[in-house]
Design a protein around this motif. Structure first.
Motif, PDB file in Angstrom:
ATOM      1  N   GLY A  28     -29.968 -59.509   3.115  1.00 45.94           N
ATOM      2  CA  GLY A  28     -29.652 -60.927   3.299  1.00 45.94           C
ATOM      3  C   GLY A  28     -29.306 -61.241   4.745  1.00 45.94           C
ATOM      4  N   MET A  29     -28.523 -60.365   5.377  1.00 47.27           N
ATOM      5  CA  MET A  29     -28.167 -60.560   6.788  1.00 47.27           C
ATOM      6  C   MET A  29     -29.412 -60.539   7.659  1.00 47.27           C
ATOM      7  SD  MET A  29     -24.747 -58.186   6.971  1.00 47.27           S
ATOM      8  CE  MET A  29     -24.895 -57.975   8.719  1.00 47.27           C
ATOM      9  N   ALA A  30     -30.315 -59.609   7.371  1.00 52.04           N
ATOM     10  CA  ALA A  30     -31.538 -59.511   8.178  1.00 52.04           C
ATOM     11  C   ALA A  30     -32.386 -60.762   8.052  1.00 52.04           C
ATOM     12  CB  ALA A  30     -32.339 -58.280   7.749  1.00 52.04           C
ATOM     13  N   LEU A  31     -32.516 -61.259   6.835  1.00 54.43           N
ATOM     14  CA  LEU A  31     -33.325 -62.464   6.651  1.00 54.43           C
ATOM     15  C   LEU A  31     -32.641 -63.694   7.250  1.00 54.43           C
ATOM     16  CD1 LEU A  31     -35.589 -63.590   3.933  1.00 54.43           C
ATOM     17  CD2 LEU A  31     -33.632 -65.087   4.312  1.00 54.43           C
ATOM     18  N   GLY A  32     -31.327 -63.797   7.029  1.00 52.37           N
ATOM     19  CA  GLY A  32     -30.606 -64.960   7.556  1.00 52.37           C
ATOM     20  C   GLY A  32     -30.634 -65.030   9.061  1.00 52.37           C
ATOM     21  N   ALA A  33     -30.770 -63.864   9.718  1.00 48.50           N
ATOM     22  CA  ALA A  33     -30.776 -63.838  11.184  1.00 48.50           C
ATOM     23  C   ALA A  33     -32.089 -64.309  11.773  1.00 48.50           C
ATOM     24  CB  ALA A  33     -30.472 -62.428  11.683  1.00 48.50           C
ATOM     25  N   MET A  34     -33.109 -64.489  10.938  1.00 48.97           N
ATOM     26  CA  MET A  34     -34.406 -64.938  11.453  1.00 48.97           C
ATOM     27  C   MET A  34     -34.512 -66.448  11.328  1.00 48.97           C
ATOM     28  SD  MET A  34     -36.910 -61.992   9.939  1.00 48.97           S
ATOM     29  CE  MET A  34     -38.258 -62.517  10.983  1.00 48.97           C
ATOM     30  N   PRO A  35     -34.652 -67.154  12.462  1.00 46.28           N
ATOM     31  CA  PRO A  35     -34.732 -68.617  12.400  1.00 46.28           C
ATOM     32  C   PRO A  35     -35.873 -69.067  11.505  1.00 46.28           C
ATOM     33  CG  PRO A  35     -34.512 -67.858  14.667  1.00 46.28           C
ATOM     34  CD  PRO A  35     -34.752 -66.644  13.826  1.00 46.28           C
ATOM     35  N   GLY A  36     -35.577 -69.983  10.614  1.00 47.45           N
ATOM     36  CA  GLY A  36     -36.612 -70.538   9.752  1.00 47.45           C
ATOM     37  C   GLY A  36     -36.624 -69.948   8.360  1.00 47.45           C
ATOM     38  N   LEU A  62     -28.908 -60.463  -6.223  1.00 50.69           N
ATOM     39  CA  LEU A  62     -29.161 -61.816  -5.731  1.00 50.69           C
ATOM     40  C   LEU A  62     -27.907 -62.411  -5.086  1.00 50.69           C
ATOM     41  CD1 LEU A  62     -31.279 -63.264  -8.688  1.00 50.69           C
ATOM     42  CD2 LEU A  62     -32.090 -62.836  -6.369  1.00 50.69           C
ATOM     43  N   GLY A  63     -26.746 -62.194  -5.734  1.00 43.42           N
ATOM     44  CA  GLY A  63     -25.495 -62.737  -5.183  1.00 43.42           C
ATOM     45  C   GLY A  63     -25.156 -62.126  -3.834  1.00 43.42           C
ATOM     46  N   ALA A  64     -25.296 -60.790  -3.722  1.00 43.86           N
ATOM     47  CA  ALA A  64     -25.005 -60.121  -2.455  1.00 43.86           C
ATOM     48  C   ALA A  64     -25.975 -60.563  -1.366  1.00 43.86           C
ATOM     49  CB  ALA A  64     -25.063 -58.605  -2.636  1.00 43.86           C
ATOM     50  N   PHE A  65     -27.236 -60.734  -1.744  1.00 48.36           N
ATOM     51  CA  PHE A  65     -28.246 -61.185  -0.782  1.00 48.36           C
ATOM     52  C   PHE A  65     -27.896 -62.581  -0.269  1.00 48.36           C
ATOM     53  CE2 PHE A  65     -32.120 -63.249   0.508  1.00 48.36           C
ATOM     54  CZ  PHE A  65     -32.825 -62.256   1.164  1.00 48.36           C
ATOM     55  N   TYR A  66     -27.508 -63.459  -1.175  1.00 46.34           N
ATOM     56  CA  TYR A  66     -27.152 -64.841  -0.817  1.00 46.34           C
ATOM     57  C   TYR A  66     -25.966 -64.854   0.145  1.00 46.34           C
ATOM     58  CZ  TYR A  66     -25.605 -69.673  -1.743  1.00 46.34           C
ATOM     59  OH  TYR A  66     -25.197 -70.976  -1.621  1.00 46.34           O
ATOM     60  N   MET A  67     -24.928 -64.082  -0.180  1.00 49.84           N
ATOM     61  CA  MET A  67     -23.734 -64.026   0.677  1.00 49.84           C
ATOM     62  C   MET A  67     -24.107 -63.502   2.069  1.00 49.84           C
ATOM     63  SD  MET A  67     -20.365 -64.560   0.639  1.00 49.84           S
ATOM     64  CE  MET A  67     -19.582 -64.333  -0.959  1.00 49.84           C
ATOM     65  N   GLY A  68     -24.933 -62.444   2.124  1.00 48.56           N
ATOM     66  CA  GLY A  68     -25.324 -61.878   3.413  1.00 48.56           C
ATOM     67  C   GLY A  68     -26.200 -62.814   4.218  1.00 48.56           C
ATOM     68  N   ALA A  69     -27.086 -63.550   3.549  1.00 53.65           N
ATOM     69  CA  ALA A  69     -27.995 -64.457   4.267  1.00 53.65           C
ATOM     70  C   ALA A  69     -27.235 -65.592   4.940  1.00 53.65           C
ATOM     71  CB  ALA A  69     -29.036 -65.012   3.292  1.00 53.65           C
ATOM     72  N   ILE A  70     -26.228 -66.125   4.260  1.00 57.20           N
ATOM     73  CA  ILE A  70     -25.443 -67.223   4.855  1.00 57.20           C
ATOM     74  C   ILE A  70     -24.722 -66.719   6.102  1.00 57.20           C
ATOM     75  CG2 ILE A  70     -23.477 -68.751   4.475  1.00 57.20           C
ATOM     76  CD1 ILE A  70     -25.903 -69.658   2.985  1.00 57.20           C
ATOM     77  N   TYR A  71     -24.221 -65.496   6.035  1.00 59.18           N
ATOM     78  CA  TYR A  71     -23.534 -64.917   7.198  1.00 59.18           C
ATOM     79  C   TYR A  71     -24.525 -64.578   8.312  1.00 59.18           C
ATOM     80  CZ  TYR A  71     -21.537 -61.048   9.918  1.00 59.18           C
ATOM     81  OH  TYR A  71     -21.152 -60.221  10.942  1.00 59.18           O
ATOM     82  N   GLY A  72     -25.697 -64.035   7.946  1.00 57.44           N
ATOM     83  CA  GLY A  72     -26.680 -63.602   8.945  1.00 57.44           C
ATOM     84  C   GLY A  72     -27.167 -64.730   9.834  1.00 57.44           C
ATOM     85  N   GLY A  73     -27.130 -65.956   9.330  1.00 63.01           N
ATOM     86  CA  GLY A  73     -27.578 -67.087  10.139  1.00 63.01           C
ATOM     87  C   GLY A  73     -26.764 -67.288  11.396  1.00 63.01           C
ATOM     88  N   SER A  74     -25.561 -66.706  11.426  1.00 64.19           N
ATOM     89  CA  SER A  74     -24.696 -66.901  12.595  1.00 64.19           C
ATOM     90  C   SER A  74     -25.183 -66.104  13.800  1.00 64.19           C
ATOM     91  CB  SER A  74     -23.258 -66.499  12.254  1.00 64.19           C
ATOM     92  OG  SER A  74     -23.191 -65.102  12.008  1.00 64.19           O
ATOM     93  N   PHE A  75     -25.902 -64.998  13.577  1.00 63.44           N
ATOM     94  CA  PHE A  75     -26.288 -64.120  14.695  1.00 63.44           C
ATOM     95  C   PHE A  75     -27.143 -64.851  15.725  1.00 63.44           C
ATOM     96  CE2 PHE A  75     -25.973 -60.224  11.713  1.00 63.44           C
ATOM     97  CZ  PHE A  75     -24.601 -60.244  11.850  1.00 63.44           C
ATOM     98  N   THR A  76     -28.257 -65.430  15.240  1.00 62.31           N
ATOM     99  CA  THR A  76     -29.139 -66.108  16.188  1.00 62.31           C
ATOM    100  C   THR A  76     -28.531 -67.409  16.683  1.00 62.31           C
ATOM    101  OG1 THR A  76     -30.294 -66.937  14.239  1.00 62.31           O
ATOM    102  CG2 THR A  76     -31.320 -65.112  15.419  1.00 62.31           C
ATOM    103  N   ALA A  82     -30.168 -70.556  18.081  1.00 66.10           N
ATOM    104  CA  ALA A  82     -31.120 -70.889  17.023  1.00 66.10           C
ATOM    105  C   ALA A  82     -30.465 -70.606  15.676  1.00 66.10           C
ATOM    106  CB  ALA A  82     -32.390 -70.057  17.166  1.00 66.10           C
ATOM    107  N   PRO A  83     -29.859 -71.612  15.024  1.00 70.45           N
ATOM    108  CA  PRO A  83     -29.223 -71.369  13.726  1.00 70.45           C
ATOM    109  C   PRO A  83     -30.206 -70.768  12.733  1.00 70.45           C
ATOM    110  CG  PRO A  83     -28.706 -73.561  14.548  1.00 70.45           C
ATOM    111  CD  PRO A  83     -29.774 -73.012  15.445  1.00 70.45           C
ATOM    112  N   GLY A  84     -29.879 -69.586  12.219  1.00 69.22           N
ATOM    113  CA  GLY A  84     -30.783 -68.927  11.285  1.00 69.22           C
ATOM    114  C   GLY A  84     -30.946 -69.718  10.002  1.00 69.22           C
ATOM    115  N   THR A  85     -29.894 -70.421   9.581  1.00 76.00           N
ATOM    116  CA  THR A  85     -29.947 -71.264   8.391  1.00 76.00           C
ATOM    117  C   THR A  85     -29.274 -72.594   8.728  1.00 76.00           C
ATOM    118  OG1 THR A  85     -27.806 -70.515   7.546  1.00 76.00           O
ATOM    119  CG2 THR A  85     -29.729 -69.208   6.922  1.00 76.00           C
ATOM    120  N   PRO A  86     -29.553 -73.663   7.948  1.00 72.19           N
ATOM    121  CA  PRO A  86     -28.870 -74.938   8.203  1.00 72.19           C
ATOM    122  C   PRO A  86     -27.348 -74.830   8.090  1.00 72.19           C
ATOM    123  CG  PRO A  86     -30.771 -75.271   6.776  1.00 72.19           C
ATOM    124  CD  PRO A  86     -30.593 -73.781   6.912  1.00 72.19           C
ATOM    125  N   SER A  87     -26.857 -73.791   7.426  1.00 73.84           N
ATOM    126  CA  SER A  87     -25.413 -73.620   7.284  1.00 73.84           C
ATOM    127  C   SER A  87     -24.746 -73.183   8.585  1.00 73.84           C
ATOM    128  CB  SER A  87     -25.111 -72.580   6.200  1.00 73.84           C
ATOM    129  OG  SER A  87     -25.648 -72.977   4.969  1.00 73.84           O
TER     130      SER A  87
END
Length: 521
Positions: A28-36, A62-76, A82-87
């Motif tokens: 989830g972190m890896a995916l969230g870190a990718m813009p888009g 799925l829950g762990a992936f979701y939690m990690g993706a929201i956090y991963g968006g902060s990296f980029t 470049a916000p990885g996610t709108p969050s």
């Protein structure tokens, strides 16, 4: 409840389950870190892989992936604006300025701790407050959602630190962009210029990439240099322990933002994209030095990340108790529940208690895992990005932005929209209009329009339908909050002016120089 809660805790301590949570969090972190690539897309892509698992393992992954993706968006958001996610929109507002100051590692640590605390607060609310909070969310009708959007738009007053007028212009541009496409109620086609791909409106993620990332790429190419070093020389003595101590020394911001994220997450349709901006606004409003926000203030990063991870637990409250998903990823996970024959509601917690509480505890375990994993992986990524020469960094970011914009709908039109908005944002920044207020208008425009039209339609039998927006109790509270939010910057300036005047008076007339009146002390 405590018995099944204990069963859920024991199930999560099994090595196989811990490994599953770790895999979900990391991916989830890896995916969230990718813009888009948003959390919604990632959760949807992961669903087919869970069909081969038992329901508990699939939901935990799925829950762990979701939690990690929201956090991963902060990296980029922090490293390349470049916000990885709108969050992570608000994360970029102060995270990237910290990077430009050579303090990106500090920002990563702040985002990690904020995500951890927000995630835990959301899970606690999900465990203990789910039924009453879910019932409260049902009291929100179209009128209340309209005022929620208006309250969100008042944040422009805080985001526009330089000029309120320019912030309002940016917000209006965002609202205009939100009107493109088919109307959410009524189905009228507007401002598509004959292009079918525009009927769905301006896609949020490509717009986000363009408004935040492209101006920075242009700036990097124009300057042909980096004005941030890998590690600021002045911060060499600031080790991990010192950074953690500094962030944890302000627990009010951490907890308040997590609570805001949880509450916003409960409201269906709001989600992390609204929660992070609201929490950022409240952090700035409560700060003793609001003028530092937007210039690299760690409290802004912490508030945004605590709030967006708080929406994970908050969003599951109406999902699991009422079957009303709080956020888009919740809707996908709700679908998985239904596929396995599990019906949301009070019965779910009694008949499938061990499964539900194993899933909830797994969210908390994922939040805990984010701390060591994030501090190691996040800081490693930070050092790698900081070490890249600009001749590699700028083309690399450009390729990532194009892939990210194209991946949402496999549309070349989205790429052109992203590039056009990026160039426009660069030119607007030159005259002092930032991308944050435009994004705010774009995010909240459709929510406000939907609430306004639905509110009038559902009150058609009233003599004056529009009055229903001013008579409902929750609406009145939201109106008061909106008025206070608009007036707050002016009240703050007035208070600061009074304080400055008092200090000047004391400086001009020190006690030792006052004339002796002959009176005793």
């Amino acid at each position: 409840m405590f018995e099944v809660l204990g069963q859920g805790l024991l199930a999560n301590l099994a090595p196989s389950m811990l490994l599953l949570v770790l895999i979900g969090t990391l991916s989830g972190m890896a995916l969230g870190a990718m813009p888009g690539l948003s959390a919604t897309m990632g959760v949807a892509l992961l669903v087919p892989f869970t069909f081969a698992m038992d329901p508990t393992s699939g939901l935990v992954l799925l829950g762990a992936f979701y939690m990690g993706a929201i956090y991963g968006g902060s990296f980029t958001a922090i490293l390349v604006n470049a916000p990885g996610t709108p969050s992570s929109i608000a994360t970029a507002l102060d995270g990237y300025p910290l990077t430009r100051k050579g303090r990106s590692e500090f920002a990563i640590v702040g985002a990690t701790m904020g995500s951890f605390v927000g995630g835990i607060i959301g899970v606690i609310a999900l465990i203990f407050l789910a039924p009453p909070l879910a019932s409260f969310s049902l009291r929100f009708g179209p009128q209340e959602y309209f005022w929620v959007a208006i309250f969100g738009l008042t944040i422009i007053a805080s985001l526009a630190s330089g000029s309120l007028l320019k912030g309002l212009i940016g917000g209006l541009l965002g609202l205009l962009l939100a009107t493109v496409g088919i109307a959410p109620v009524g189905g009228d086609v507007r401002f598509t210029f004959g292009e079918p791909m525009l009927q769905g409106g301006i896609p949020l993620v490509p717009a986000l990439i363009g408004l935040f990332t492209i101006p920075e790429v242009i700036r990097l190419i124009a300057l042909r240099t980096r004005d941030a070093q890998m590690v600021d020389e002045t911060r060499q003595k600031d080790r991990l322990g010192g950074m953690l101590k500094e962030i944890l020394s302000r627990p009010v911001n951490l907890i308040r933002s997590g609570v805001i994220g949880t509450i916003v997450g409960i409201l269906p349709g709001a989600g992390g994209s609204v929660a992070n901006l609201v929490a950022y606004n409240e952090a700035k409003r409560a700060s003793k030095h609001p003028e530092t926000f937007g210039e690299g203030e760690i409290d802004g990063v912490v508030a945004s990340e605590s709030a967006n991870n708080g929406t994970v637990g908050g969003g599951f409250i109406p999902t699991l108790t009422l079957g009303v998903p709080g956020t888009p990823p919740d809707a996908i996970i709700l679908g998985v529940l239904l596929l396995h024959g599990l019906r949301p509601g009070a019965e779910l917690f009694t008949t499938s208690g061990p499964l539900v509480y194993t899933f909830i505890i797994a969210l908390a375990v994922s939040a805990v895992m984010m701390v060591p994993v994030g501090l190691v992986a996040g800081r490693g990524l930070q050092r790698g990005v900081m070490a890249l020469p600009v001749r590699y960094l700028a083309p690399g970011i450009t390729v990532l932005t194009i892939i990210g914009a194209y991946a949402i709908r496999s549309s070349v039109v989205d790429v052109f929209i992203m590039l056009a908005l990026g160039v426009a944002a660069y030119l607007l920044q030159r005259v002092g209009i930032g991308g944050a207020s435009i994004v705010l208008g774009l995010v909240l425009g459709s929510i406000a329009e939907t609430g306004l039209v639905q509110g009038i339609l559902t009150s058609a039998d009233a003599a004056l339908p529009w009055t229903t927006f001013f008579t409902r109790p929750i609406s009145l509270v939201l109106i008061a909050m909106s008025v206070l939010s608009v007036l707050w910057p002016f009240l703050q300036k007035r208070r600061a002016a009074k304080t400055a005047a008092a200090v000047n008076d004391k400086t001009a007339n020190p006690v030792s120089q006052r004339p002796d009146t002959g009176e005793g002390d």
